[in-house]
Design a protein around this motif. Sequence first.
Motif, PDB file in Angstrom:
ATOM      1  N   ARG A   1       0.829  -1.206   0.000  1.00  0.00           N
ATOM      2  CA  ARG A   1       0.000   0.000   0.000  1.00  0.00           C
ATOM      3  C   ARG A   1       0.862   1.252   0.000  1.00  0.00           C
ATOM      4  O   ARG A   1       0.535   2.245  -0.653  1.00  0.00           O
ATOM      5  CB  ARG A   1      -0.928   0.005   1.216  1.00  0.00           C
TER       6      ARG A   1
ATOM      7  N   ARG B   1       2.373   1.843  -3.559  1.00  0.00           N
ATOM      8  CA  ARG B   1       1.431   2.311  -4.565  1.00  0.00           C
ATOM      9  C   ARG B   1       1.267   3.824  -4.453  1.00  0.00           C
ATOM     10  O   ARG B   1       0.995   4.364  -3.389  1.00  0.00           O
ATOM     11  CB  ARG B   1       0.093   1.622  -4.338  1.00  0.00           C
ATOM     12  N   GLY B   2       1.457   4.512  -5.545  1.00  0.00           N
ATOM     13  CA  GLY B   2       1.316   5.962  -5.519  1.00  0.00           C
ATOM     14  C   GLY B   2       2.537   6.643  -4.937  1.00  0.00           C
ATOM     15  O   GLY B   2       2.545   7.872  -4.807  1.00  0.00           O
TER      16      GLY B   2
ATOM     17  N   TYR C   1      -0.619  13.285   0.953  1.00  0.00           N
ATOM     18  CA  TYR C   1      -0.690  11.899   1.392  1.00  0.00           C
ATOM     19  C   TYR C   1       0.351  11.008   0.726  1.00  0.00           C
ATOM     20  O   TYR C   1       0.573   9.896   1.168  1.00  0.00           O
ATOM     21  CB  TYR C   1      -2.088  11.338   1.132  1.00  0.00           C
ATOM     22  N   ARG C   2       0.939  11.457  -0.387  1.00  0.00           N
ATOM     23  CA  ARG C   2       1.821  10.558  -1.123  1.00  0.00           C
ATOM     24  C   ARG C   2       3.263  11.033  -1.248  1.00  0.00           C
ATOM     25  O   ARG C   2       4.156  10.211  -1.444  1.00  0.00           O
ATOM     26  CB  ARG C   2       1.246  10.311  -2.536  1.00  0.00           C
TER      27      ARG C   2
ATOM     28  N   MET D   1      -3.422   5.743  -7.254  1.00  0.00           N
ATOM     29  CA  MET D   1      -2.395   6.629  -6.727  1.00  0.00           C
ATOM     30  C   MET D   1      -2.195   6.441  -5.227  1.00  0.00           C
ATOM     31  O   MET D   1      -1.391   7.135  -4.610  1.00  0.00           O
ATOM     32  CB  MET D   1      -2.745   8.083  -7.020  1.00  0.00           C
ATOM     33  N   GLY D   2      -2.966   5.538  -4.653  1.00  0.00           N
ATOM     34  CA  GLY D   2      -2.747   5.195  -3.251  1.00  0.00           C
ATOM     35  C   GLY D   2      -3.226   6.233  -2.251  1.00  0.00           C
ATOM     36  O   GLY D   2      -2.778   6.242  -1.111  1.00  0.00           O
ATOM     37  N   LEU D   3      -4.171   7.099  -2.649  1.00  0.00           N
ATOM     38  CA  LEU D   3      -4.731   8.019  -1.655  1.00  0.00           C
ATOM     39  C   LEU D   3      -5.440   7.209  -0.580  1.00  0.00           C
ATOM     40  O   LEU D   3      -6.061   6.186  -0.872  1.00  0.00           O
ATOM     41  CB  LEU D   3      -5.733   8.973  -2.308  1.00  0.00           C
TER      42      LEU D   3
ATOM     43  N   VAL E   1      -9.932   9.382   2.753  1.00  0.00           N
ATOM     44  CA  VAL E   1      -9.960  10.656   2.023  1.00  0.00           C
ATOM     45  C   VAL E   1     -10.800  10.495   0.757  1.00  0.00           C
ATOM     46  O   VAL E   1     -11.630  11.346   0.427  1.00  0.00           O
ATOM     47  CB  VAL E   1      -8.528  11.101   1.669  1.00  0.00           C
TER      48      VAL E   1
END
Lengths: 329, 334, 521
Positions: free
Chosen positions: A85, A88-89, A119-120, B240-242, B246
């Motif tokens: 997780r 990813r991103g 967040y990323r 994008m893994g948010l 959210v």
Amino acid sequence: MNPLLEIDDLSLTFRTEKGPAHVLDSIDLTMVPGEVVGLVGESGSGKTSLARAILGVLPGAQAEIASGRVRLDGIDMLDDGKATRDARGRLVTFVPQDPFDSFNPLFGVGTQLADIVRYRAPPATGHRLARSRRAREAMILDMLAAVQLPASRDLLNRYPHQLSGGQRQRLMIAMALLPQPRMLIADEPTAALDVTVQVQILGLLRRIAAERTLAVLFTTHDLGAAWEICDRIIVMYAGQIAEILPRKAFFAAARHPYTRMLLASLPKPGHQAVGIPGESASPLAPPPGCRFNPRCPLASQMCRTVRPLPSRSEEGHLLACHHPLPTAS
Amino acid sequence: MNVVSMVVNRLVWFVPTVLGLLAVVFVLARIVPTDPAVLAAGENATAEQVQEARERLALDRPLPEQFVEYLRQVVQGDLGTSFYTQQPIVDDLTERLPATLELTILGVLAAGLIGVPLGVISGLNRNSWLDHLLRLVSVLFIGVAPFWIAMQLQLLFSMQLGWLPLSGRIDDFAPEAMTGFLTIDALVAGDLQNFLSALRHIVLPTLTLALPGAAVIVRFTRTSVVEAVNSPSVAYQTAMGLPRRVIVWKYILRLALNSTVTQLGLVFGISLTGAVVIEAVFEWPGLGTYAVRSILHSDYNAVMGVTLCVGVLFALSNLLVDLLQMAIDPRGAT
Amino acid sequence: MATSRREILKLGLLGLASLAGNSESASAQSRNRFVFANSSAFDSLDPHTVFDQGRAAVRFNLYDGLLRFVDNPPKLIPWLAESYAVSDDGKTYTFKLRADATFHDGTPVTSADVAYSIERILALRKGPASFYLDLIEPGSTQTPDPHTVVFNLTDPSAIFLTTVPNILVVNSALVRSKEKDGDWGAGWLARNEAGTGSYILRRYEPAVGWSGQRFTNHFAGWAGQPIDEIEFRTVQETNTRVLGLMRGDFDGADGLTYEQIQRLRPSPNVQILEAESMRIFLLALNNSKPLMNDVHFRRALAYSFDYDGFIKNIMKDSVTRNPGPNPVTIWGSPPGLKGYSFDLAKAREELAQVKQPLRKISINALAGYSESEQAAVLFQSALRQIGIEADIDVTPWPVVASRFAKAETQADVTPVWRSTFYVDPNNWVGEGFGTRYHGTRTMSYYSNPAFDQLLDQALLTNDHERRRELYEQMSQIVSDDAAGIFIYNTRWFGPYSTRVSGIRFSPASNGNDIRWATMTR
């Protein structure tokens, strides 16, 4: 160089109402940092599923991994753990096919970019309040410049529908770069754009990949586009890899009948594009042996029973065919 | 479409809508086998007085002419006099309007507060047992008669548990009115006892009113959440893994709310019509009880007045919803 | 941020806690307050225009008349007047007022107020005015001194005295000051009060009801432990009245059916008071219509109603059979008047004597009153057995009332009640069947010169024994002619809180006269 992406013998099945669909069949693929790889094939060839598998966003309820694994920088992307997780991103990001639909229409693009940063993205270094709003904005404005957009707040205050297609796709690229990933997956990133804009965007991707040592996996059904920017091109047919070619050998060295037919179908000056006769194989009931055999003019009895294994024909060139054509002179 | 042209467009349609509504009610009122002249003249009126009333009210003239005469008065802000209360209809309506508005507005708000989260939960957990349960319950609440819900709530909360009052709008009588919304008036006046009393009285009627509306909202929200979950923008953000929270509570919720707002006009309509029945059960002193009474007494002036009032309210609420939608959707009204 | 959120949460919980507390309000507990759930709405408080039983509470509690009806059978007692005298020709009534009576604002009550009140009734022409429009000329009432008022009737009227309680006295100075465009203060008095009554109006909201506070200086004085505050709340929904009584929200209610009364009996909070009332249920016949004007046809109808079955099965034996036009509880019916029984054989015999061609008849039932609708259905099915078809039309009371206004529009058969407007047999048999009341208070459009002659005499004489004979004869005629079909006399059921005692029932007030009652705290 150590490989960044390692895919070993990946077979993927989707459960559908009509029975299992075998969308990927024994895929092997390795990519090193900074490499740009094009994934070429008709729709239904499994290129989008492969991209999704690398991102780790296969639809959990339907997708079933029949065999194989996907490792990105040593992390198992088929797992659902925290490491996956987090990757990813962050480790791998994504530029979608349709930038308009991929934005939420009800939020300003600035908000959507800021959430990606928040967040990323890794915290900006050297900034005293690295996590602050202002720091985030600074990062975003820098990135706008990097994707050749005006670095203005005005742009960020706009809504997706107020921007042009090219602007939207540049923003998507900016969003994909903000987390500072090591790999970027671009799923037909130019499909929704005008030809002139397509060229600009492809150029941008190429340049960024080079500048940042970023591995880019680029799916397309446009051979021309792939040839523009890729180091290597992978041709897929009905979930199987047909041929892997280095860029420089693409037009000259292609030996798989399918690749040849694709090349032949390219529009030439003064001629209409010609399609490939026959229908793409259904993943619900793929033909045994080489999946291309029903459409292949050279198909033999062996092709209908035995799957051809990819074999190295020369440096950087892999071929899965029982009856490869001779190299074009 | 910009705001001005939208408002103008609404207003242009508003006039023929209300005219049509009035015409229907007008004709219906004349079909009733009561002689309005007799009613207007009052008890013990002599034949001359009845005739005088007939002429004064233009009841002796052809129906279209009467209708035009009625419209002329309406335009001047005169809805006539109630045969039953002997008060100008306008006064009767203004006296009762705040009670209905307070109830309806709270009802729509409550419907949203109940319906949206449940719709989101249902949509996010599509085809789970919770989703099936919520869908079943919402079908029930849409189908079941509001007065049945009202009575069950009364039996449970007033009779069995004794937590909430059975009927009325407040213990004793309302304090001096400013807005006519008792909860607000009492709060502004710092009158805690009356505020709590008004609040306790409004809970059950609001709930009764809100449940069918909430059921509609659950269904719409669920659909739009499902649509949003499957939308490309959510797929992108997931890739994008948010963080899921959210994506759900910021992006999906906003998408779902956007389409829920378009249903608010419908919910307001459901609530207004529901109010007629619910006010009767809870003895809520608003337009609903007035309408029931007017119909029972063949007080056709009053019935037309209520119809006009509710029609205008409904049109206004739709206009408001349109404006709200324009305000919250950056793409403008679609 | 976190703290403030917690504070808000705390406030919210506090609010919830107080919301869920015991719902009986503090004010209701501490004060000596009587709350009545009234099925009719108090749209106006004007004592001179509102004249139905459903809203009697205003007249009995906020206002007073010269005389007052109390108890059952009703007694006429002196009230604002301490004595009265009737002239020999029966046309002049002289009342002496009490000297100590005052209005709620402290103004003494004088004969001028009484004169203003009767003039106002005559001018507004509503409610009780029908008693006086043909009897008292405007301006004819005299006030020789502040405590003497003289009514000069155009004709002798034996029933005048029993209507006097309806001349409720208003504060003439106050009402005059509120008059607008010669409206006799109608706009103001519809929403305010200007009386001497046992209670002073405290609050009034037309959509909710009204409340009153005990008038400690009332001229009649107070005994025992009277109720200090009364509240009459409009509660139109029957079920809500029932539940509210059970719950103790209401201390009394009206407009409940016998089944609902039975439902209330087991409730520990509720007591049911009962009394024989004076409100008869009949099938009013329009005697003027073709076929309906044939006595044999009407008798055939009268033999075709299943009286016992209706009373037993539909009314659950909650009422008693009333064979004649007057309630059995009042004088004026011949001893042993039998009336009709359910006998289809006799009905067919009568029908055989009918000369006119038969036709379909119309029944107009009262919407919202199940007894009326059920009586219509029961009657329709019995008629079918003797070969008469009937259509049932169900309409609300105002429609029924406006149809009664004309002989041509009144339905052939209307199942309806006749209440006590004043306590005299004239209220039923006289008004219901006398030609002089056609178009006003008639129920029958019945016209019989012999009957009318008896009625004239009965209205002229004040000799009670003579009047008894006359009304008995009239009742016999109506019964023999089957001018109406008389079914039962209503029994009054008063559901009250067990905390209430001393309710003084009279058919005129229906128990709404609260000044005699007490509540335990």
